[in-house]
Design an enzyme around this catalytic site. Structure first.
Site, PDB file in Angstrom:
ATOM      1  N   CYS A 144      -5.684  -4.016  -3.050  1.00 38.83           N
ATOM      2  CA  CYS A 144      -4.496  -4.775  -2.646  1.00 38.83           C
ATOM      3  C   CYS A 144      -3.461  -4.685  -3.752  1.00 38.83           C
ATOM      4  O   CYS A 144      -3.223  -5.639  -4.452  1.00 38.83           O
ATOM      5  CB  CYS A 144      -4.882  -6.222  -2.352  1.00 38.83           C
ATOM      6  SG  CYS A 144      -3.643  -7.184  -1.489  1.00 38.83           S
ATOM      7  N   CYS A 183      -6.269  -5.283   3.607  1.00 37.32           N
ATOM      8  CA  CYS A 183      -5.907  -5.908   4.893  1.00 37.32           C
ATOM      9  C   CYS A 183      -6.408  -5.053   6.051  1.00 37.32           C
ATOM     10  O   CYS A 183      -6.987  -5.565   7.008  1.00 37.32           O
ATOM     11  CB  CYS A 183      -4.391  -6.072   4.995  1.00 37.32           C
ATOM     12  SG  CYS A 183      -3.676  -7.032   3.664  1.00 37.32           S
ATOM     13  N   CYS A 231      -9.992  -7.115  -5.863  1.00 37.47           N
ATOM     14  CA  CYS A 231      -9.135  -6.883  -4.682  1.00 37.47           C
ATOM     15  C   CYS A 231      -9.698  -5.853  -3.702  1.00 37.47           C
ATOM     16  O   CYS A 231      -9.157  -5.718  -2.609  1.00 37.47           O
ATOM     17  CB  CYS A 231      -7.729  -6.496  -5.129  1.00 37.47           C
ATOM     18  SG  CYS A 231      -7.573  -4.773  -5.679  1.00 37.47           S
ATOM     19  N   CYS A 258      -5.854  -3.798 -14.674  1.00 37.83           N
ATOM     20  CA  CYS A 258      -5.755  -5.257 -14.593  1.00 37.83           C
ATOM     21  C   CYS A 258      -6.357  -5.969 -15.796  1.00 37.83           C
ATOM     22  O   CYS A 258      -5.785  -6.916 -16.330  1.00 37.83           O
ATOM     23  CB  CYS A 258      -6.444  -5.747 -13.321  1.00 37.83           C
ATOM     24  SG  CYS A 258      -5.817  -4.936 -11.837  1.00 37.83           S
ATOM     25  N   CYS A 284     -13.485 -10.125 -23.825  1.00 38.00           N
ATOM     26  CA  CYS A 284     -13.901 -10.022 -22.421  1.00 38.00           C
ATOM     27  C   CYS A 284     -13.247 -11.160 -21.630  1.00 38.00           C
ATOM     28  O   CYS A 284     -13.106 -12.273 -22.121  1.00 38.00           O
ATOM     29  CB  CYS A 284     -15.429 -10.115 -22.353  1.00 38.00           C
ATOM     30  SG  CYS A 284     -16.056 -10.599 -20.741  1.00 38.00           S
ATOM     31  N   CYS A 334       0.846  -1.199   0.000  1.00 39.11           N
ATOM     32  CA  CYS A 334       0.000   0.000   0.000  1.00 39.11           C
ATOM     33  C   CYS A 334       0.879   1.246   0.000  1.00 39.11           C
ATOM     34  O   CYS A 334       0.629   2.203  -0.731  1.00 39.11           O
ATOM     35  CB  CYS A 334      -0.922  -0.009   1.212  1.00 39.11           C
ATOM     36  SG  CYS A 334      -1.918  -1.500   1.378  1.00 39.11           S
ATOM     37  N   CYS A 353      -9.720  -8.781 -13.514  1.00 37.75           N
ATOM     38  CA  CYS A 353      -9.960  -8.151 -12.219  1.00 37.75           C
ATOM     39  C   CYS A 353     -10.118  -9.275 -11.201  1.00 37.75           C
ATOM     40  O   CYS A 353     -10.914 -10.203 -11.420  1.00 37.75           O
ATOM     41  CB  CYS A 353     -11.224  -7.290 -12.273  1.00 37.75           C
ATOM     42  SG  CYS A 353     -11.761  -6.723 -10.630  1.00 37.75           S
ATOM     43  N   HIS A 384     -17.796  -4.244 -14.053  1.00 34.92           N
ATOM     44  CA  HIS A 384     -18.335  -4.916 -15.244  1.00 34.92           C
ATOM     45  C   HIS A 384     -19.301  -4.006 -16.010  1.00 34.92           C
ATOM     46  O   HIS A 384     -19.221  -3.899 -17.239  1.00 34.92           O
ATOM     47  CB  HIS A 384     -19.041  -6.201 -14.800  1.00 34.92           C
ATOM     48  CG  HIS A 384     -19.726  -6.944 -15.905  1.00 34.92           C
ATOM     49  ND1 HIS A 384     -19.046  -7.630 -16.888  1.00 34.92           N
ATOM     50  CD2 HIS A 384     -21.050  -7.106 -16.178  1.00 34.92           C
ATOM     51  CE1 HIS A 384     -19.914  -8.191 -17.722  1.00 34.92           C
ATOM     52  NE2 HIS A 384     -21.139  -7.883 -17.312  1.00 34.92           N
TER      53      HIS A 384
HETATM   54 FE1  FSX Z   1      -2.474  -5.668   2.361  1.00 37.03          FE
HETATM   55 FE2  FSX Z   1      -0.783  -3.306   2.372  1.00 37.03          FE
HETATM   56 FE3  FSX Z   1      -2.392  -6.013  -0.049  1.00 37.03          FE
HETATM   57 FE4  FSX Z   1      -0.068  -5.488   0.629  1.00 37.03          FE
HETATM   58  O1  FSX Z   1       0.607  -3.364   3.467  1.00 37.03           O
HETATM   59  S1  FSX Z   1      -3.739  -4.608   1.010  1.00 37.03           S
HETATM   60  S2  FSX Z   1      -1.241  -7.302   1.402  1.00 37.03           S
HETATM   61  S3  FSX Z   1      -0.937  -4.902  -1.311  1.00 37.03           S
HETATM   62  O2  FSX Z   1       0.289  -3.735   1.054  1.00 37.03           O
HETATM   63  O3  FSX Z   1      -1.829  -4.323   3.499  1.00 37.03           O
HETATM   64 FE1  SF4 Z   2     -16.898  -7.650 -17.264  1.00 38.39          FE
HETATM   65 FE2  SF4 Z   2     -14.398  -8.479 -16.810  1.00 38.39          FE
HETATM   66 FE3  SF4 Z   2     -15.540  -8.823 -19.208  1.00 38.39          FE
HETATM   67 FE4  SF4 Z   2     -14.850  -6.414 -18.391  1.00 38.39          FE
HETATM   68  S1  SF4 Z   2     -13.461  -8.105 -18.811  1.00 38.39           S
HETATM   69  S2  SF4 Z   2     -16.770  -6.994 -19.383  1.00 38.39           S
HETATM   70  S3  SF4 Z   2     -15.288  -6.559 -16.193  1.00 38.39           S
HETATM   71  S4  SF4 Z   2     -16.178  -9.769 -17.241  1.00 38.39           S
HETATM   72 FE1  SF4 Z   3      -7.529  -4.573 -10.378  1.00 38.53          FE
HETATM   73 FE2  SF4 Z   3     -10.045  -5.200  -9.887  1.00 38.53          FE
HETATM   74 FE3  SF4 Z   3      -8.458  -4.499  -7.873  1.00 38.53          FE
HETATM   75 FE4  SF4 Z   3      -9.249  -2.668  -9.648  1.00 38.53          FE
HETATM   76  S1  SF4 Z   3     -10.551  -3.799  -8.207  1.00 38.53           S
HETATM   77  S2  SF4 Z   3      -7.164  -2.958  -8.870  1.00 38.53           S
HETATM   78  S3  SF4 Z   3      -9.313  -3.881 -11.535  1.00 38.53           S
HETATM   79  S4  SF4 Z   3      -8.240  -6.332  -9.163  1.00 38.53           S
END
Ligand code: FSX
Ligand code: SF4
Ligand code: SF4
Length: 331
Positions: free
Chosen positions: A218, A180, A315, A306, A279, A80, A312, A255
């Protein structure tokens, strides 16, 4: 009394007044105004310009001076912090050193041990009710919190649990940065022997009433962190969804807004991650169950996100990572 608080650019003894002199800002080439302009630029065109208004800029110029932020790390990977440190223009090191009154951060501060802890407690005392805590990482509650010792003061070890119990009630607000800190995240995944828990759940269990804003991810996008702090200073706690997240950043379904939605509707589904176009649904994309503005904000300075290269994995959602596993599926 002087503390050497931060020195990743150049060693500068910082007085414990929590306000950096304008001369230092000029020397660094980054003023509050230029920083705030950069924030405005980051926000432009993504529907949040109403947040970073001229009035806000004015308030920030004053608010940042008198509103120290302390950053506490529990069970996390420091991702983070790295996300924040790597990604904002102007360089975030300048922002943290010269602009925001960030008074404690275990990764980037120069001071350590007793001196750092003394500074932390001094700020909490002096700015009671007027400082914010950023929490990164989960809070391990098992075994009296002994899984995570965050410092030592007057020959006493401080666990994350003890530090939060002592500091959080004195703070004006807490930002739980990262999944986290917000919901337990990876440390709270299956096999959680440390009793890892998110900030809101911890506060509930301990009867701590300080308001919490969740900034999951994350890691979280740096804009989400910086702009949430900006909102706190100007207008207080932003509007939050049922999971304690600002609706400004987490109010829309990925989505429903994905640039690949038309391909989904037409049944053009990628069979491999190297397919640049289709997709990602059949590969395990969790966009349909995920609420965040990554689809338009993008990552790495607006370069990609992503779904461009993978899927995706949801996260930012509570229950991550177990609820979203497996991340990938064979098409
Ligand atoms: Fe968690 Fe932060 Fe994920 Fe990491 O320290 S949100 S494991 S990316 O970095 O707490
Ligand atoms: Fe939905 Fe993922 Fe397809 Fe984008 S790539 S349309 S978010 S399922
Ligand atoms: Fe990647 Fe989905 Fe997290 Fe956005 S919410 S950072 S698209 S994993």
């Amino acid at each position: 009394m002087f503390f050497l608080v931060f020195n990743s650019i150049k060693e500068v003894p910082v007085k414990d007044e929590q306000v950096l002199p304008e001369a230092q800002q000029e020397k660094s080439g980054v003023t509050r105004r230029s920083f705030l302009k950069a924030v405005t630029g980051t926000a432009a065109g993504i529907g949040i310009s109403q947040v970073v208004s001229p009035a806000l800029i004015h308030a920030l110029e004053k608010g940042l001076e008198r509103h120290p932020v302390v950053w506490i790390q529990g069970q996390g990977c420091t991702g983070c912090s790295v996300s924040l440190l790597n990604s904002v223009s102007p360089p975030i090191a300048d922002v943290l050193l010269k602009i925001i009154s960030l008074q404690y951060h275990p990764t980037v501060m120069a001071s350590e041990g007793e001196t750092a802890m003394a500074n932390l407690f001094a700020i909490a005392k002096e700015y009671k009710g007027r400082f914010s805590i950023v929490v990164e990482g989960a809070i391990p509650t098992a075994e009296d919190g002994k899984y995570c010792i965050v410092g030592e003061y007057h020959h006493k070890e401080y666990s994350m649990v003890e530090l939060m119990k002592e500091l959080a009630p004195q703070a004006g607000s807490v930002l739980a940065v990262g999944t986290c800190a917000a919901y337990g995240g990876i440390p709270a995944a299956e096999g959680n022997v440390t009793g890892a828990t998110g900030v809101m759940d911890f506060f509930k269990a301990e009867g701590i009433k300080t308001p919490v804003v969740n900034i999951p991810g994350c890691p979280p996008h740096p804009d989400w962190i910086v702009l949430s702090i900006a909102h706190l200073l100007e207008k207080g706690i932003p509007e939050l969804d049922d999971n304690g997240r600002p609706t400004l950043f987490f109010g829309e379904n990925i989505h429903d807004n994905c640039p690949r939605l038309a391909l989904y509707d037409e049944g053009e589904l990628s069979e491999t991650l190297s397919d640049p176009k289709g997709c990602r649904m059949d590969l395990g994309c969790k966009g349909p169950d995920t609420y965040a503005d990554c689809y338009k904000r993008k990552w790495n300075g607006g370069l990609n996100w992503c779904v461009d290269n993978a899927v995706c994995i949801g996260c930012v959602e509570p229950g991550f990572p177990d609820a979203q596993s497996p991340f990938y599926e064979p098409a």
